[in-house]
Design a protein around this motif. Structure first.
Motif, PDB file in Angstrom:
ATOM      1  N   TYR A 115      -0.819   4.137   3.689  1.00 55.43           N
ATOM      2  CA  TYR A 115      -0.202   3.891   2.382  1.00 55.43           C
ATOM      3  C   TYR A 115       1.306   3.695   2.488  1.00 55.43           C
ATOM      4  O   TYR A 115       1.927   3.072   1.632  1.00 55.43           O
ATOM      5  N   ARG A 116       1.900   4.283   3.554  1.00 50.83           N
ATOM      6  CA  ARG A 116       3.343   4.089   3.748  1.00 50.83           C
ATOM      7  C   ARG A 116       3.620   2.660   4.220  1.00 50.83           C
ATOM      8  O   ARG A 116       4.639   2.070   3.886  1.00 50.83           O
ATOM      9  N   GLN A 117       2.676   2.148   5.011  1.00 50.67           N
ATOM     10  CA  GLN A 117       2.897   0.811   5.609  1.00 50.67           C
ATOM     11  C   GLN A 117       2.629  -0.331   4.630  1.00 50.67           C
ATOM     12  O   GLN A 117       3.305  -1.330   4.658  1.00 50.67           O
ATOM     13  N   ASP A 118       1.597  -0.177   3.811  1.00 51.19           N
ATOM     14  CA  ASP A 118       1.190  -1.277   2.930  1.00 51.19           C
ATOM     15  C   ASP A 118       0.865  -0.756   1.545  1.00 51.19           C
ATOM     16  O   ASP A 118       0.573   0.419   1.379  1.00 51.19           O
ATOM     17  N   GLU A 119       0.845  -1.669   0.600  1.00 51.68           N
ATOM     18  CA  GLU A 119       0.594  -1.249  -0.785  1.00 51.68           C
ATOM     19  C   GLU A 119      -0.880  -1.449  -1.137  1.00 51.68           C
ATOM     20  O   GLU A 119      -1.434  -2.522  -0.876  1.00 51.68           O
ATOM     21  N   TYR A 120      -1.463  -0.422  -1.704  1.00 50.01           N
ATOM     22  CA  TYR A 120      -2.879  -0.479  -2.098  1.00 50.01           C
ATOM     23  C   TYR A 120      -3.011  -0.074  -3.550  1.00 50.01           C
ATOM     24  O   TYR A 120      -2.208   0.691  -4.070  1.00 50.01           O
ATOM     25  N   GLU A 121      -4.059  -0.585  -4.192  1.00 45.39           N
ATOM     26  CA  GLU A 121      -4.324  -0.160  -5.573  1.00 45.39           C
ATOM     27  C   GLU A 121      -5.833  -0.072  -5.789  1.00 45.39           C
ATOM     28  O   GLU A 121      -6.616  -0.678  -5.050  1.00 45.39           O
ATOM     29  N   SER A 146       9.932  11.648   0.107  1.00 42.31           N
ATOM     30  CA  SER A 146       9.325  10.305   0.138  1.00 42.31           C
ATOM     31  C   SER A 146       7.904  10.400   0.676  1.00 42.31           C
ATOM     32  O   SER A 146       6.985   9.791   0.118  1.00 42.31           O
ATOM     33  N   ASN A 147       7.721  11.152   1.744  1.00 44.14           N
ATOM     34  CA  ASN A 147       6.386  11.286   2.326  1.00 44.14           C
ATOM     35  C   ASN A 147       5.400  11.943   1.367  1.00 44.14           C
ATOM     36  O   ASN A 147       4.193  11.717   1.452  1.00 44.14           O
ATOM     37  N   GLY A 148       5.915  12.746   0.449  1.00 38.99           N
ATOM     38  CA  GLY A 148       5.054  13.414  -0.519  1.00 38.99           C
ATOM     39  C   GLY A 148       4.236  12.425  -1.334  1.00 38.99           C
ATOM     40  O   GLY A 148       3.091  12.694  -1.699  1.00 38.99           O
ATOM     41  N   VAL A 149       4.818  11.280  -1.626  1.00 39.97           N
ATOM     42  CA  VAL A 149       4.094  10.278  -2.414  1.00 39.97           C
ATOM     43  C   VAL A 149       2.874   9.788  -1.622  1.00 39.97           C
ATOM     44  O   VAL A 149       1.760   9.721  -2.149  1.00 39.97           O
ATOM     45  N   TYR A 150       3.073   9.483  -0.341  1.00 39.16           N
ATOM     46  CA  TYR A 150       1.974   8.891   0.446  1.00 39.16           C
ATOM     47  C   TYR A 150       0.854   9.897   0.708  1.00 39.16           C
ATOM     48  O   TYR A 150      -0.315   9.540   0.665  1.00 39.16           O
ATOM     49  N   VAL A 151       1.218  11.151   0.993  1.00 38.29           N
ATOM     50  CA  VAL A 151       0.133  12.117   1.240  1.00 38.29           C
ATOM     51  C   VAL A 151      -0.646  12.373  -0.056  1.00 38.29           C
ATOM     52  O   VAL A 151      -1.857  12.564  -0.021  1.00 38.29           O
ATOM     53  N   THR A 186       5.969  14.502   8.207  1.00 42.94           N
ATOM     54  CA  THR A 186       7.400  14.358   8.514  1.00 42.94           C
ATOM     55  C   THR A 186       7.665  14.820   9.956  1.00 42.94           C
ATOM     56  O   THR A 186       8.415  14.171  10.698  1.00 42.94           O
ATOM     57  N   ILE A 187       7.010  15.897  10.355  1.00 40.25           N
ATOM     58  CA  ILE A 187       7.173  16.398  11.727  1.00 40.25           C
ATOM     59  C   ILE A 187       6.560  15.400  12.716  1.00 40.25           C
ATOM     60  O   ILE A 187       7.143  15.075  13.751  1.00 40.25           O
TER      61      ILE A 187
END
Ligand code: NCD
Length: 318
Positions: free
Chosen positions: A25-31, A274-279, A136-137
């Motif tokens: 989801y970080r790399q590409d946009e999905y819906e 920022s990572n919180g959105v993708y997870v 993130t780690i």
């Protein structure tokens, strides 16, 4: 059916699958191509977690139902269970819940017909926070094996400490705690080190806010806290060259961390957000898939070209 409630019940494989999906989801946009409603029921204050669930939902095209405890029928005595059942009845497909009780999920988990996602349970669990910390780690080190991760602060009252210690241990890291004697918790079986040992040994230093809202009495440890237990400018200089600093937020500047260090080179505090959105996108779709509310064919890569240009990606924050 399985809700998303705690790290304790997750296998290493399940955690890794969620991290992989978050990376996708970080790399590409999905819906989602199907109409889905979510209810975000936050009974405790929240900025990052609530807003990143909302952004995650909107990026996926999920319609978030507004809920404000102050204007809700809970003010008229309605229980959490009846509130949750109401949202299920009016068509919510997934419930995202944060509540001050450690065990709020107990009365819901066997009686709901839609998935529940835990966005914070008292001082016990905060599984989506642990996923965003883990990714993130991973982005930094490419592995968890043998990393020394020290969680520093109010361990006793922190759901972040509990969930992270469990998740990062499952992933292969060495987890330690440090903090004022008042904030230790002997029921948690992780080794304690001093703050100065933590500074020298840590690859990841995870700072926590003092959870004043969960203290029943004044703690003398809160006096001159930064000097005794916080990340000061002097301590930061002694950290390993590659070591990073994490903090789930909200930060109390000048308490657990010197204000000038919040955005220092080692800080990944805003990257965590920022990572919180993708997870959260990954957790929501995984739950909707598991419960058969959506199917794989309902998840589509967004038609991300407009005049040949990719649509703007989310800002990348360091
Ligand atoms: C944490 C929480 O609510 O547990 N914040 C968050 O979710 N980002 C930590 C805290 O409140 O100190």
């Amino acid at each position: 059916m399985k809700h998303f409630l705690s790290v304790e019940h997750m296998t290493k494989e399940e955690i890794i699958a969620l991290l992989d999906m978050a990376e996708k989801y970080r790399q590409d946009e999905y819906e989602l191509t199907k109409q889905v409603f979510s209810a975000n029921l936050f009974f405790e204050p929240s900025t990052r977690t609530k807003m990143s669930f909302i952004v995650a939902e909107r990026r996926l095209g999920i319609e978030a139902l507004e809920f404000n405890t102050e204007n809700s029928s809970m003010k008229k005595g309605e229980t959490l269970y009846d509130t949750a059942k109401t949202f299920e009845a009016i068509g919510a497909d997934v419930l995202v819940i944060r509540h001050e009780s450690d065990d709020w999920a107990d009365e819901l988990k066997d009686r709901m017909n839609v998935p529940i996602v835990n966005a914070g349970a008292g001082k016990k669990d905060h599984p989506t926070q642990s996923l965003l910390d883990a990714i993130t780690i991973y982005q930094e080190f490419g592995s968890f094996d043998g990393l020394n991760i020290v969680i520093a602060g109010d361990i006793k009252h922190s759901r972040v400490a509990r969930s992270n210690a469990q998740m990062l241990t499952k992933l292969g890291a060495n987890v330690y705690f440090t903090g004022a004697p008042d904030f230790m918790d002997d029921s948690l079986a992780y080794p304690y080190v001093t703050m100065d040992e933590a500074i020298e040994m840590s690859d990841v230093l995870m700072l926590l806010r003092i959870q004043h809202e969960r203290h029943d009495q004044f703690s003398s440890s809160t006096v001159n806290y930064n000097e005794h237990y916080g990340l000061t400018i002097e301590r930061e200089k002694k950290m390993k060259e590659h070591a990073i600093v994490l903090h789930p937020g909200p930060v109390n500047r000048g308490v657990e961390i010197d204000t000038t260090l919040v955005e220092c080179d080692r800080s990944r505090i805003f990257k965590q957000m920022s990572n919180g959105v993708y997870v959260r996108m990954a957790v929501l779709t995984t739950q909707l898939l598991k419960w058969g509310i959506i199917h794989e064919h309902d998840i589509k890569k967004r038609n991300s070209t407009f005049g040949g240009q990719p649509v703007t990606k989310m800002r990348s924050v360091n």
